[in-house]
Design a protein around this motif. Structure first.
Motif, PDB file in Angstrom:
ATOM      1  N   ASP A 258     -30.540 -48.146 -23.523  1.00 57.89           N
ATOM      2  CA  ASP A 258     -30.607 -48.924 -24.774  1.00 57.89           C
ATOM      3  C   ASP A 258     -29.236 -49.494 -25.138  1.00 57.89           C
ATOM      4  O   ASP A 258     -29.117 -50.643 -25.561  1.00 57.89           O
ATOM      5  N   GLU A 259     -28.216 -48.675 -24.949  1.00 57.57           N
ATOM      6  CA  GLU A 259     -26.843 -49.127 -25.195  1.00 57.57           C
ATOM      7  C   GLU A 259     -26.489 -50.307 -24.277  1.00 57.57           C
ATOM      8  O   GLU A 259     -25.918 -51.309 -24.732  1.00 57.57           O
ATOM      9  N   GLU A 262     -28.291 -53.481 -25.217  1.00 59.28           N
ATOM     10  CA  GLU A 262     -27.659 -54.038 -26.409  1.00 59.28           C
ATOM     11  C   GLU A 262     -26.368 -54.773 -26.024  1.00 59.28           C
ATOM     12  O   GLU A 262     -26.081 -55.864 -26.533  1.00 59.28           O
ATOM     13  N   ARG A 265     -27.292 -58.060 -24.657  1.00 60.18           N
ATOM     14  CA  ARG A 265     -27.643 -59.011 -25.728  1.00 60.18           C
ATOM     15  C   ARG A 265     -26.391 -59.544 -26.424  1.00 60.18           C
ATOM     16  O   ARG A 265     -26.335 -60.715 -26.783  1.00 60.18           O
ATOM     17  N   ASN A 266     -25.390 -58.680 -26.587  1.00 64.36           N
ATOM     18  CA  ASN A 266     -24.146 -59.127 -27.228  1.00 64.36           C
ATOM     19  C   ASN A 266     -23.432 -60.183 -26.392  1.00 64.36           C
ATOM     20  O   ASN A 266     -22.951 -61.184 -26.927  1.00 64.36           O
TER      21      ASN A 266
END
Ligand code: PLP
Length: 384
Positions: A258-259, A262, A265-266
């Protein structure tokens, strides 16, 4: 010259070294290499994460697709393979394995075109194709680059026409459609742990996810040569097991998924912000009407006016790796010729995509400086 790779798996390993080393050490101690405890552990953990009743480890994403399709043939047709007359709808703009596994399961892939904005299979084309094609038995939607297909529409069509849906989730581990994880919405989902996927092992590996008890049981038989007892088998099977060591490594890496998604996505957000005014590029814009969560397995731009190869060469000269996923649409490949597949409509958007797409580096641990350097050089190319 400092180079920027598409991915930096060594950097990722250093980041989670302790977890991975411990997981491997545990295997070295127990020496249970075939269907060791880590396989069941990973299956249970993934079923919980995805929200499916079952997960079944497989030796690759490709074999996960084949075994899921074979299980569907056995369940629905009460025969080992689909017939050539059975049509399975999929996209022409995907990795070869999506279409090839349909052939291996005995069916005929019917390629339909993509939506040029998302590069995912075009729902209207599927609808039209179903209306005009006999014996459509299922759809294999691919969540390309980590972005969800419109699963509401696909499930609606499945319900109306009694089709199975096998999600190809090889590029979208952790991606969402509304409140559901991708791979948990269709009849079954097939994942890949190929090292370069967003959740990758240190070799080949895959997973089938499903709520269906019969499919689960059949895939479990198929991956052990086709029988509950491998010395007395019922079906044409495979040696399709997920390796214990790969299960241990993927399981350790799950802590970070999940990290890492993310972080992807950043990076995507920065690319989109900093490149949106470049004339000659089309960026993967978030459609606000689509309730999905993209995991950016790839950040793929379209380069207009025939400049894709020139831009790729320019970036390479400056030490920046990029990739073309994919240079050929499936319907143009020899393997899908000789009447083995069908094409629906012109497939012009699939063909056009192969000429325009370029995927940029999205290493989750890529530094801000590297992301900015890539952006700078792309901007320079368009103003030089
Ligand atoms: C990688 C991939 C596969 C195959 O997975 P493997 O683990 O390499 O066998 C299938 N479909 C798509 C869309 C992929 O990207």
């Amino acid at each position: 010259m400092k180079t920027i790779p598409m991915l930096d798996l060594r950097l990722e390993y250093e980041y989670m070294k302790e977890d991975i080393d411990n997981a491997i050490k545990k295997c070295l101690n127990h020496q249970r290499w075939i269907l060791g405890p880590e396989v069941k552990e990973l299956e249970d953990k993934m079923a919980l994460y995805l929200g499916t009743k079952h997960c079944i480890g497989a030796c690759s994403g490709t074999e996960a697709l084949v075994m899921a399709l074979r299980a569907l043939a056995i369940k629905r047709k009460k025969q080992e393979f689909f017939d050539h007359n059975d049509k399975i709808i999929t996209t022409s703009f995907t990795f070869t394995a999506t279409g090839d596994t349909i052939l291996r399961a005995g069916a005929t892939p019917v390629f339909v075109d993509i939506d040029p904005e998302t590069f995912n299979i075009d729902i209207h084309q599927i609808e039209e194709c179903i209306a005009k094609t006999k014996n459509v038995v299922g759809i294999v939607p691919v969540h390309l680059y980590g972005q969800a297909c419109n699963m509401d529409e696909i499930m609606k069509l499945a319900g109306e026409h009694e089709l199975f849906i096998l999600e190809d989730v090889a590029q979208a581990y952790g991606g969402m459609w509304k409140e559901q994880k991708l791979g948990s919405i269709g009849t079954a989902g097939a994942f890949s742990f190929f090292p370069a996927k967003n959740l990758g092992g240190f070799g080949d590996g895959g997973m089938v996810a499903t709520d269906d008890d019969e499919i689960m049981e059949m895939v479990r038989m198929l991956l052990r040569h086709g029988g509950k007892d491998k010395y007395n088998v019922d079906h044409v099977g495979y040696n399709g097991r997920l390796d214990t060591l790969q299960a241990a490594i993927v399981s350790a890496k799950m802590k970070y998924i999940d990290e890492f998604n993310e972080k992807r996505r950043n990076i995507a957000e920065i690319y989109t912000k900093e490149l949106s005014d470049v004339d000659g590029l089309v960026l993967p814009v978030k459609n606000v009407n689509m309730p999905d969560e993209h995991v950016f397995h790839q950040y793929t731009i379209s380069v207009l006016r025939g400049k894709r190869n020139e831009l790729q060469k320019y970036l390479k000269e400056k030490g920046i790796s990029t990739m073309v996923y994919y240079p050929y649409p499936l319907h143009k490949m020899k393997v899908f010729g000789s009447g083995r597949s069908k094409s629906f409509g012109s497939l012009m958007h699939s063909e056009s995509a192969t000429e325009h797409v370029l995927s940029l580096p999205v290493e989750p641990l890529q530094s801000m400086a590297d992301t900015e350097k890539i952006i700078d050089i792309i901007r320079k190319f368009f103003t030089k």
